[in-house]
Scaffold this motif. Structure first.
Motif, short mmCIF file in Angstrom:
data_model
loop_
_atom_site.label_atom_id
_atom_site.label_comp_id
_atom_site.label_asym_id
_atom_site.label_seq_id
_atom_site.Cartn_x
_atom_site.Cartn_y
_atom_site.Cartn_z
N LEU A 1 0.85 -1.18 0.00
CA LEU A 1 0.00 0.00 0.00
C LEU A 1 0.89 1.24 0.00
CD1 LEU A 1 -2.56 -1.01 2.78
CD2 LEU A 1 -2.54 -1.64 0.37
N GLN A 2 0.52 2.23 -0.77
CA GLN A 2 1.26 3.48 -0.78
C GLN A 2 0.75 4.36 0.36
OE1 GLN A 2 2.01 5.80 -4.53
NE2 GLN A 2 0.76 7.31 -3.45
N LEU A 3 1.63 4.67 1.30
CA LEU A 3 1.25 5.54 2.42
C LEU A 3 1.45 7.00 2.09
CD1 LEU A 3 2.73 3.62 5.49
CD2 LEU A 3 0.45 3.43 4.47
N ALA A 4 2.48 7.29 1.30
CA ALA A 4 2.79 8.67 0.92
C ALA A 4 3.66 8.65 -0.33
CB ALA A 4 3.52 9.39 2.06
N SER A 5 3.66 9.76 -1.05
CA SER A 5 4.51 9.85 -2.23
C SER A 5 4.80 11.30 -2.57
CB SER A 5 3.83 9.18 -3.44
OG SER A 5 2.74 9.97 -3.88
N VAL A 6 5.87 11.48 -3.34
CA VAL A 6 6.08 12.75 -4.01
C VAL A 6 5.11 12.70 -5.18
CG1 VAL A 6 7.71 14.16 -5.32
CG2 VAL A 6 8.52 12.85 -3.34
N THR B 1 -1.77 1.06 8.41
CA THR B 1 -1.48 1.73 9.69
C THR B 1 -0.16 1.23 10.26
OG1 THR B 1 -2.86 0.06 10.80
CG2 THR B 1 -3.90 2.16 10.25
N PRO B 2 0.96 1.77 9.80
CA PRO B 2 2.24 1.36 10.37
C PRO B 2 2.39 1.85 11.81
CG PRO B 2 2.53 3.24 8.93
CD PRO B 2 1.09 2.81 8.79
N ILE C 1 7.22 4.15 11.26
CA ILE C 1 7.20 5.50 10.70
C ILE C 1 8.55 6.18 10.93
CG2 ILE C 1 6.17 7.81 10.97
CD1 ILE C 1 3.53 6.23 11.65
N ALA C 2 9.12 5.98 12.11
CA ALA C 2 10.43 6.57 12.40
C ALA C 2 11.49 6.01 11.46
CB ALA C 2 10.81 6.33 13.85
N GLY C 3 11.42 4.70 11.17
CA GLY C 3 12.37 4.08 10.25
C GLY C 3 12.23 4.64 8.84
#
Length: 197
Positions: free
Chosen positions: A47-52, A156-157, A162-164
């Motif tokens: 799943l894509q969580l975020a992208s440029v 939902t990571p 998320i820190a990694g």
């Protein structure tokens, strides 16, 4: 409610890491692929969580995802899909192959099939620059930082994951504010810019 809390935690964690990054040195950092990727373990749905944001994703309203299947030829079958604003699902098939002999982390991708053959004359760059040791998340980029994708097996990571992810992006000189969070069913309720400027 839990989803919004996780999203808020993600934004706060990423923003905090952004503030501690040294902007002047970020641009000097090279984008570095991981040493290797076990393509058998990498298979499946991400799943894509975020992208440029990319022009080819303009029609996507939510649920951007990629499914990878390792083929006997050594190439990877790629199916990118998303849900459009009208609720219809859009999908596009492509192929990925090693861009550097022997490398499994530096790939090139083609979505141009001409006469039954995949054309790699003008491929997309797909470098895996961050990868969880359990293959729960991955970060994909390119040497110019013109593209960037945060992928996860779940919508939902955890805060540690998320820190990694954030550490990977900063180590590779990415501006976290260039990213937009992707709406996913069971995850972020709507697409939003990671930072407000």
């Amino acid at each position: 409610m839990r989803i919004r809390a996780i999203l808020a935690t993600a934004v706060v964690a990423l923003a905090a890491l952004t503030l501690t990054a040294a902007p002047a040195s970020a641009e000097a950092r090279p984008v570095t692929p991981v040493a290797s990727v076990d393509l058998t373990r990498y298979q499946g749905t991400w799943l894509q969580l975020a992208s440029v944001p990319q022009p080819f994703q303009a029609q996507c309203a939510r649920n951007d995802r990629a499914n990878y299947t390792l083929l006997p030829s050594g190439q990877v079958k790629v199916i990118n899909s998303c849900t459009r604003a009208d609720g219809a699902v859009f999908a596009l098939e492509g192929r990925a192959r090693s861009a550097v002999p022997g490398s499994t982390s530096q790939l090139e991708v083609s979505f141009a099939n001409i006469g039954g053959e995949w054309n790699f004359d003008n491929p997309g760059t797909y470098w895996v620059i961050g990868l969880d040791r359990h293959y729960r998340w991955a970060v994909v980029g390119d040497p110019t930082r013109g593209s960037g994708f945060v992928l996860s097996r779940t919508a939902t990571p955890t805060p540690a994951q998320i820190a990694g992810i954030a550490t990977t992006l900063l180590r590779n000189g990415y501006d976290l504010c260039a990213f937009r969070i992707t709406a996913q069913d069971g995850g972020a309720p709507r697409p939003i810019d990671l930072c407000t400027r």
